[in-house]
Design a protein around this motif. Sequence first.
Motif, PDB file in Angstrom:
ATOM      1  N   GLY A 212       0.754  -1.289  -0.052  1.00 18.94           N
ATOM      2  CA  GLY A 212      -0.090   0.040  -0.140  1.00 18.94           C
ATOM      3  C   GLY A 212       0.971   1.143   0.013  1.00 18.94           C
ATOM      4  N   LEU A 213       2.127   1.029  -0.285  1.00 16.74           N
ATOM      5  CA  LEU A 213       3.047   2.302  -0.160  1.00 16.74           C
ATOM      6  C   LEU A 213       3.416   2.805  -1.756  1.00 16.74           C
ATOM      7  CD1 LEU A 213       5.284   1.498   2.858  1.00 16.74           C
ATOM      8  CD2 LEU A 213       3.566   3.310   2.629  1.00 16.74           C
ATOM      9  N   GLY A 214       3.358   1.979  -2.634  1.00 13.13           N
ATOM     10  CA  GLY A 214       3.997   2.041  -4.036  1.00 13.13           C
ATOM     11  C   GLY A 214       3.407   3.258  -4.719  1.00 13.13           C
ATOM     12  N   LEU A 215       2.382   3.753  -4.475  1.00 15.48           N
ATOM     13  CA  LEU A 215       1.529   4.824  -5.232  1.00 15.48           C
ATOM     14  C   LEU A 215       1.808   6.055  -4.627  1.00 15.48           C
ATOM     15  CD1 LEU A 215      -1.860   3.407  -6.572  1.00 15.48           C
ATOM     16  CD2 LEU A 215       0.399   3.875  -8.066  1.00 15.48           C
ATOM     17  N   ALA A 216       2.084   5.866  -3.079  1.00 15.37           N
ATOM     18  CA  ALA A 216       2.355   6.746  -2.309  1.00 15.37           C
ATOM     19  C   ALA A 216       3.782   7.280  -2.495  1.00 15.37           C
ATOM     20  CB  ALA A 216       2.003   6.533  -0.845  1.00 15.37           C
ATOM     21  N   ILE A 217       4.514   6.426  -2.766  1.00 10.35           N
ATOM     22  CA  ILE A 217       6.006   6.940  -3.243  1.00 10.35           C
ATOM     23  C   ILE A 217       6.162   7.498  -4.761  1.00 10.35           C
ATOM     24  CG2 ILE A 217       8.186   5.761  -3.604  1.00 10.35           C
ATOM     25  CD1 ILE A 217       7.644   3.598  -1.751  1.00 10.35           C
ATOM     26  N   VAL A 218       5.243   7.000  -5.529  1.00  7.87           N
ATOM     27  CA  VAL A 218       5.174   7.597  -6.939  1.00  7.87           C
ATOM     28  C   VAL A 218       4.739   9.157  -6.911  1.00  7.87           C
ATOM     29  CG1 VAL A 218       3.863   7.747  -9.051  1.00  7.87           C
ATOM     30  CG2 VAL A 218       4.597   5.214  -8.244  1.00  7.87           C
ATOM     31  N   ARG A 219       3.999   9.258  -6.060  1.00  7.53           N
ATOM     32  CA  ARG A 219       3.323  10.908  -5.845  1.00  7.53           C
ATOM     33  C   ARG A 219       4.347  11.669  -5.202  1.00  7.53           C
ATOM     34  NH1 ARG A 219      -2.445  13.233  -4.303  1.00  7.53           N
ATOM     35  NH2 ARG A 219      -2.673  12.736  -6.498  1.00  7.53           N
ATOM     36  N   GLU A 220       5.185  11.221  -4.035  1.00  9.13           N
ATOM     37  CA  GLU A 220       6.124  11.927  -3.283  1.00  9.13           C
ATOM     38  C   GLU A 220       7.388  12.148  -4.409  1.00  9.13           C
ATOM     39  OE1 GLU A 220       7.637  14.180  -0.502  1.00  9.13           O
ATOM     40  OE2 GLU A 220       5.716  13.090  -0.589  1.00  9.13           O
ATOM     41  N   ILE A 221       7.649  11.285  -5.125  1.00  5.23           N
ATOM     42  CA  ILE A 221       8.748  11.444  -5.988  1.00  5.23           C
ATOM     43  C   ILE A 221       8.434  12.438  -7.273  1.00  5.23           C
ATOM     44  CG2 ILE A 221      10.185  10.471  -7.602  1.00  5.23           C
ATOM     45  CD1 ILE A 221      10.183   7.942  -5.895  1.00  5.23           C
ATOM     46  N   ALA A 222       7.089  12.215  -7.613  1.00  3.72           N
ATOM     47  CA  ALA A 222       6.844  13.419  -8.608  1.00  3.72           C
ATOM     48  C   ALA A 222       6.771  14.707  -8.103  1.00  3.72           C
ATOM     49  CB  ALA A 222       5.391  12.764  -9.336  1.00  3.72           C
ATOM     50  N   GLN A 223       6.236  14.786  -6.899  1.00  4.79           N
ATOM     51  CA  GLN A 223       6.231  16.199  -6.311  1.00  4.79           C
ATOM     52  C   GLN A 223       7.595  16.706  -6.128  1.00  4.79           C
ATOM     53  OE1 GLN A 223       3.964  15.980  -2.704  1.00  4.79           O
ATOM     54  NE2 GLN A 223       1.892  15.767  -3.729  1.00  4.79           N
ATOM     55  N   GLN A 224       8.753  15.914  -5.684  1.00  5.07           N
ATOM     56  CA  GLN A 224       9.920  16.460  -5.647  1.00  5.07           C
ATOM     57  C   GLN A 224      10.515  16.999  -7.036  1.00  5.07           C
ATOM     58  OE1 GLN A 224      11.851  16.696  -2.945  1.00  5.07           O
ATOM     59  NE2 GLN A 224      10.831  15.524  -1.440  1.00  5.07           N
ATOM     60  N   HIS A 225       9.945  16.292  -7.890  1.00  6.25           N
ATOM     61  CA  HIS A 225      10.646  16.542  -9.416  1.00  6.25           C
ATOM     62  C   HIS A 225       9.331  17.796 -10.114  1.00  6.25           C
ATOM     63  CE1 HIS A 225      12.874  13.213  -8.708  1.00  6.25           C
ATOM     64  NE2 HIS A 225      13.869  13.581  -9.496  1.00  6.25           N
ATOM     65  N   GLU A 226       8.627  18.335  -9.321  1.00  4.45           N
ATOM     66  CA  GLU A 226       7.592  19.313 -10.031  1.00  4.45           C
ATOM     67  C   GLU A 226       7.012  18.665 -11.201  1.00  4.45           C
ATOM     68  OE1 GLU A 226      11.055  20.577  -9.984  1.00  4.45           O
ATOM     69  OE2 GLU A 226      10.649  21.023  -7.852  1.00  4.45           O
ATOM     70  N   ALA A 227       6.726  17.292 -11.112  1.00  2.44           N
ATOM     71  CA  ALA A 227       6.076  16.556 -12.145  1.00  2.44           C
ATOM     72  C   ALA A 227       4.681  16.354 -11.857  1.00  2.44           C
ATOM     73  CB  ALA A 227       6.341  15.307 -12.434  1.00  2.44           C
ATOM     74  N   GLU A 228       3.482  16.027 -12.782  1.00  2.00           N
ATOM     75  CA  GLU A 228       2.051  16.065 -12.335  1.00  2.00           C
ATOM     76  C   GLU A 228       1.826  14.220 -12.600  1.00  2.00           C
ATOM     77  OE1 GLU A 228      -0.032  18.450 -15.023  1.00  2.00           O
ATOM     78  OE2 GLU A 228       0.621  20.307 -14.506  1.00  2.00           O
ATOM     79  N   VAL A 229       1.059  13.799 -11.839  1.00  2.00           N
ATOM     80  CA  VAL A 229       0.713  12.313 -11.812  1.00  2.00           C
ATOM     81  C   VAL A 229      -0.861  12.569 -12.064  1.00  2.00           C
ATOM     82  CG1 VAL A 229       0.644  10.332 -10.835  1.00  2.00           C
ATOM     83  CG2 VAL A 229       2.433  11.765 -10.293  1.00  2.00           C
ATOM     84  N   SER A 230      -1.575  11.834 -12.936  1.00  2.00           N
ATOM     85  CA  SER A 230      -2.726  11.456 -13.300  1.00  2.00           C
ATOM     86  C   SER A 230      -3.202  10.117 -13.471  1.00  2.00           C
ATOM     87  CB  SER A 230      -3.207  12.259 -14.501  1.00  2.00           C
ATOM     88  OG  SER A 230      -2.569  11.875 -15.457  1.00  2.00           O
ATOM     89  N   LEU A 231      -4.467   9.845 -13.274  1.00  2.00           N
ATOM     90  CA  LEU A 231      -4.735   8.421 -13.327  1.00  2.00           C
ATOM     91  C   LEU A 231      -6.220   8.465 -13.976  1.00  2.00           C
ATOM     92  CD1 LEU A 231      -5.223   5.215 -12.565  1.00  2.00           C
ATOM     93  CD2 LEU A 231      -5.964   6.032 -10.528  1.00  2.00           C
TER      94      LEU A 231
END
Length: 501
Positions: free
Chosen positions: A446-465
């Motif tokens: 249950g941590l995989g997608l939370a890690i994805v969002r955190e890394i994306a925010q660190q790189h000023e990237a946008e994540v959508s689903l």
Amino acid sequence: MAVDSGQRSLFGEILDWMLAPLLLIWPISVALTWLVAQGIASRPYDRELGEMARTLGLQVASTSAAQVAGRTGKAQYALAPEAAALLRADESDTVFFQVLGLRGELLSGDAALPVPADEDLIVPWELHFRDDEVANERVRVAYLWVSPEGMAGASKTMLVQVAETLGKRSKLTNEIIKGVILPQFVILPLAVLLVWLALARGIAPLNELQRRIRSRESSDLSPIDERRIPEEVAPLVRAINDLLARLDQSISSQKHFLADAAHQLKTPLAGLRSQAELAQREIDEGRSDPAELKRSLQQISLSSQRAAHMVNQLLAMARAEDQEHAARREDVNLPDIAIETVRDFVPRAFDKRIDLGFEGPDQDQSSLRVLGHPLLIRELIRNLVDNALLYTPFGGTVTVRVVEDPFGQVSVLQVEDSGPGVPESEREKVFQPFYRALGTNVDGSGLGLAIVREIAQQHEAEVSLDDTRLRRPGQVDPDGHGPGARFTVRFHAHPADKPAQ
């Protein structure tokens, strides 16, 4: 020996800025006072000197032409005893006088007294003043041109000069300066003391604020009361309150995260303990069936793998949240990292009969780069692919895609699968730590997608689903697969030949 900590004192800095102009203005004030005192001291003595010159001029003018010029034609003039007594009456200064005839010849007086500079326009009986020197001694000179009685015209004038040394003037100037400057030696220290007391009084609320903050408990993150502070300090206190609010939220999130992590670790650890106790009990009771022991060891191995995976995910989450670690960035070839990640998951996809593929430019043909941390971007892709493989059923499809913007603005990473998809109402929740969609029996942390969002925010990237395939409610796909899920990450891109900033 005291060590300079490099800290600046607000009290000392304000005091410096207040006293420095005062100490700078004080010498200027002394100089201006001296100039003004000179003018004040010279004014009455100039009047007296001018009267002496005018009186002498009147006496010269009243003298007849026969008395001025003798029979031999040689110019002569004798100063009256009364006038001589008047000129020599000053005991403090030396007085000089001079009378020049119509042709500029010396008639009487001191020959050492300089003649004034030539003037374009000579006005009879007009009094003039100048500063000059006689025998290397500075003097003040009053002079005028005199027309003798019976003669008219500027060419028929005689020069009369009276000069005196500057003793009385200097003495009066010094007395004036003493009367003005000496009180300032008392006023200046008093002003410094009053400034010191005023500053100490002014910063007293800051000391009170410091005392209130120091007296707080370490767990007290409540806002500081802004009603009891000076208006000038209010913006600083508001900034501190904002920091306290964010810190409180961060600590609350960390506590919640640790509680969830401890709860999630309990399951595999409890499985390890129960399987080990079961195997030990069977051995103690003499029922050590090899098949049962093998089954227990398999469960122990599975539980240890779950625990190890959970720990690795927690470490990845910590790396993603490390601001300093994420700040070290470099050029990253996104297609290159995506292809390597897909290769790492090929054996696992093969075990589940999942078609795992990559779509995008080749490693050497990519014209765009992503500015970021290679390890974190690799972790982002791994978690997206791992999540897709977890939720994609046997015989499904997982595709990793890199799309480059022809305008050079973004690089897009997509990971899509043919799994059950995520309902629209839960698409925001799946990025929360330890959240799992309802109705799924997938074994994950249950941590995989939370890690994805955190890394994306660190790189000023946008994540959508969104869904991989659009379909109407209730519609069933002929292949038995769901609508799938498509995760899209948009990174800011720059050309490959542009150096990183």
